[in-house]
Design a protein around this motif. Structure first.
Motif, PDB file in Angstrom:
ATOM      1  N   GLY A  19      16.191  27.809  30.777  1.00 51.48           N
ATOM      2  CA  GLY A  19      16.325  29.167  30.262  1.00 51.48           C
ATOM      3  C   GLY A  19      17.505  29.935  30.826  1.00 51.48           C
ATOM      4  O   GLY A  19      17.417  31.155  31.019  1.00 51.48           O
ATOM      5  N   ARG A  20      18.596  29.251  31.097  1.00 50.81           N
ATOM      6  CA  ARG A  20      19.806  29.926  31.569  1.00 50.81           C
ATOM      7  C   ARG A  20      21.016  29.100  31.151  1.00 50.81           C
ATOM      8  O   ARG A  20      20.905  27.892  30.922  1.00 50.81           O
ATOM      9  CB  ARG A  20      19.770  30.114  33.083  1.00 50.81           C
ATOM     10  CG  ARG A  20      19.658  28.835  33.869  1.00 50.81           C
ATOM     11  CD  ARG A  20      19.236  29.063  35.295  1.00 50.81           C
ATOM     12  NE  ARG A  20      20.216  29.834  36.047  1.00 50.81           N
ATOM     13  CZ  ARG A  20      20.133  30.038  37.349  1.00 50.81           C
ATOM     14  NH1 ARG A  20      19.101  29.558  38.037  1.00 50.81           N
ATOM     15  NH2 ARG A  20      21.045  30.722  37.985  1.00 50.81           N
ATOM     16  N   PRO A  21      22.184  29.722  31.028  1.00 52.92           N
ATOM     17  CA  PRO A  21      23.359  28.998  30.543  1.00 52.92           C
ATOM     18  C   PRO A  21      23.792  27.877  31.491  1.00 52.92           C
ATOM     19  O   PRO A  21      23.726  28.017  32.711  1.00 52.92           O
ATOM     20  CB  PRO A  21      24.438  30.081  30.473  1.00 52.92           C
ATOM     21  CG  PRO A  21      23.708  31.377  30.477  1.00 52.92           C
ATOM     22  CD  PRO A  21      22.469  31.157  31.274  1.00 52.92           C
ATOM     23  N   GLY A  31      24.476  31.642  41.957  1.00 52.53           N
ATOM     24  CA  GLY A  31      23.355  31.382  41.065  1.00 52.53           C
ATOM     25  C   GLY A  31      23.735  30.731  39.761  1.00 52.53           C
ATOM     26  O   GLY A  31      22.859  30.323  38.990  1.00 52.53           O
ATOM     27  N   GLN A  32      25.028  30.618  39.469  1.00 52.73           N
ATOM     28  CA  GLN A  32      25.460  30.002  38.221  1.00 52.73           C
ATOM     29  C   GLN A  32      25.597  28.490  38.374  1.00 52.73           C
ATOM     30  O   GLN A  32      25.757  27.972  39.483  1.00 52.73           O
ATOM     31  CB  GLN A  32      26.790  30.608  37.757  1.00 52.73           C
ATOM     32  CG  GLN A  32      26.664  32.055  37.299  1.00 52.73           C
ATOM     33  CD  GLN A  32      27.964  32.579  36.709  1.00 52.73           C
ATOM     34  OE1 GLN A  32      29.055  32.131  37.055  1.00 52.73           O
ATOM     35  NE2 GLN A  32      27.843  33.555  35.821  1.00 52.73           N
ATOM     36  N   ALA A  68      20.034  23.649  29.652  1.00 53.54           N
ATOM     37  CA  ALA A  68      19.959  25.103  29.470  1.00 53.54           C
ATOM     38  C   ALA A  68      18.650  25.504  28.786  1.00 53.54           C
ATOM     39  O   ALA A  68      18.009  26.488  29.165  1.00 53.54           O
ATOM     40  CB  ALA A  68      21.154  25.584  28.646  1.00 53.54           C
TER      41      ALA A  68
END
Length: 340
Positions: free
Chosen positions: A23-25, A47-48, A19
């Protein structure tokens, strides 16, 4: 973990690091299968990302259990394997899922196959292999394979002691596989028959104890004291190895030349690493595999200068032996169609 839940081997730290990098969960599940994981999967939006908990907490993983593989496959539409380091094994996540979903090699897997294949199929000559590490038994098959391909073979590390004994030297308290002396003698005989230049240490660094701060000195290989252990190649050997490698256009390096984890006993490994980095700068192709060899290169800040750093220890050795790796063969020639 051998099929048991082990809290120290949970993947939440990996999820957090990923992460931070992207830069994303990256949420991590508490288990790789089960209601909670299925629910988390169904709540995902386009996108997750979702990281499954350590698959080896489940005994079904290493057994390649078909039902377990089907449960994992149910999470996706496409399978991509980028884990070359596990390609020599056949667990559910490597083989089972790939037999169910449209299966593809990732970019890292592609680089590994491409670079290692060049060593087997069309290496630029002269081609040298540097094989080190602790045990001959771990490397016998790859040595037998390489001796048919290389022009020069450099042997160092603890495994060199077995070759020295095959030449009727004594090695004191040094690491030695006496049951592999005959194998070492056969490899040397094959090298001579094929005209392969085989280089062994002519001098070694010996120590009273294989620990930091131990008394140590350089001696010729024919004068290793009975109560001392060889822990690194000596300066004359280092120079001879570097001279032999100076004109090589392709080099494979697997395994350190000494007890590299003790800084005092790592000079041979460091010197060869610097020399090979220079050869890469001059246009040679150098492929490095094996955890300790890679660690030496990383410690010296030389990683970016090498042609290829393999992520697979056992996998790269088996690939170079010519063994068909199940994690790769299952991806080949698959006639699959993506369902829209």
């Amino acid at each position: 973990p051998k099929g048991k839940v082990t809290d120290s081997l949970r993947l939440r730290p990996v999820a957090q690091h990923l992460a931070d990098l992207i830069g994303r969960p990256v949420p991590a599940t508490a288990d790789c299968i089960g209601l909670g994981t299925t629910d988390a999967f169904h709540r995902m939006k386009p996108g997750q990302l979702l990281l499954l908990e350590n698959l080896r907490f489940r005994v079904e993983e290493e057994e390649n259990d078909p039902e377990f593989a089907a449960q994992l496959a149910a999470y996706g539409d496409v399978y991509v394997n980028d884990a070359f380091g596990t390609a020599h094994r056949a667990p559910a996540s490597t083989v089972g899922v790939a037999e169910i979903l449209p299966a593809y090699a990732g970019l890292l897997m592609e680089r590994e196959i491409r670079n290692l294949s060049k060593l087997l199929e069309a290496p630029r000559k002269p081609f040298a292999a540097i094989i080190g590490g602790a045990k001959v038994s771990d490397k016998i098959k790859v040595l037998e394979s390489l001796i048919e391909r290389v022009d020069k073979l450099v042997i160092g590390g603890g495994m060199a002691n077995t070759f020295l004994v095959a030449q009727d030297y004594t090695v004191g308290k040094s690491l030695l596989e006496r049951d592999r002396v005959e194998d070492a003698a056969k490899i040397m005989k094959t090298a001579e028959k094929r005209g392969v230049e085989l280089l062994l240490p002519t001098d070694v660094l010996v120590a009273k104890e294989v620990t930091r701060g131990a008394e140590h000195k350089v001696v010729p290989v024919k004068k290793i004291p009975n109560s001392w252990s060889a822990v690194d190649v000596g300066p004359d050997s280092i120079e001879a190895f570097k001279e032999a490698l100076a004109d090589c256009e392709t080099v494979l390096w697997n395994g350190p030349l000494g007890v590299f984890e003790v800084p005092t006993f790592g000079e041979g490994t460091r010197e060869v690493a610097r020399m090979l980095a220079d050869r890469c700068d001059e246009g040679a192709s150098v492929v490095v595999g094996g955890g300790d060899s890679v660690a030496a290169i990383e410690e010296l800040g030389l990683t970016s200068r090498f042609t290829h750093i393999s992520t697979g220890g056992g996998a790269s050795l088996e690939f170079l032996e010519g063994v068909e790796l199940p994690g790769i063969s299952v991806l080949q020639d698959r006639k699959t169609e993506l369902v829209a």
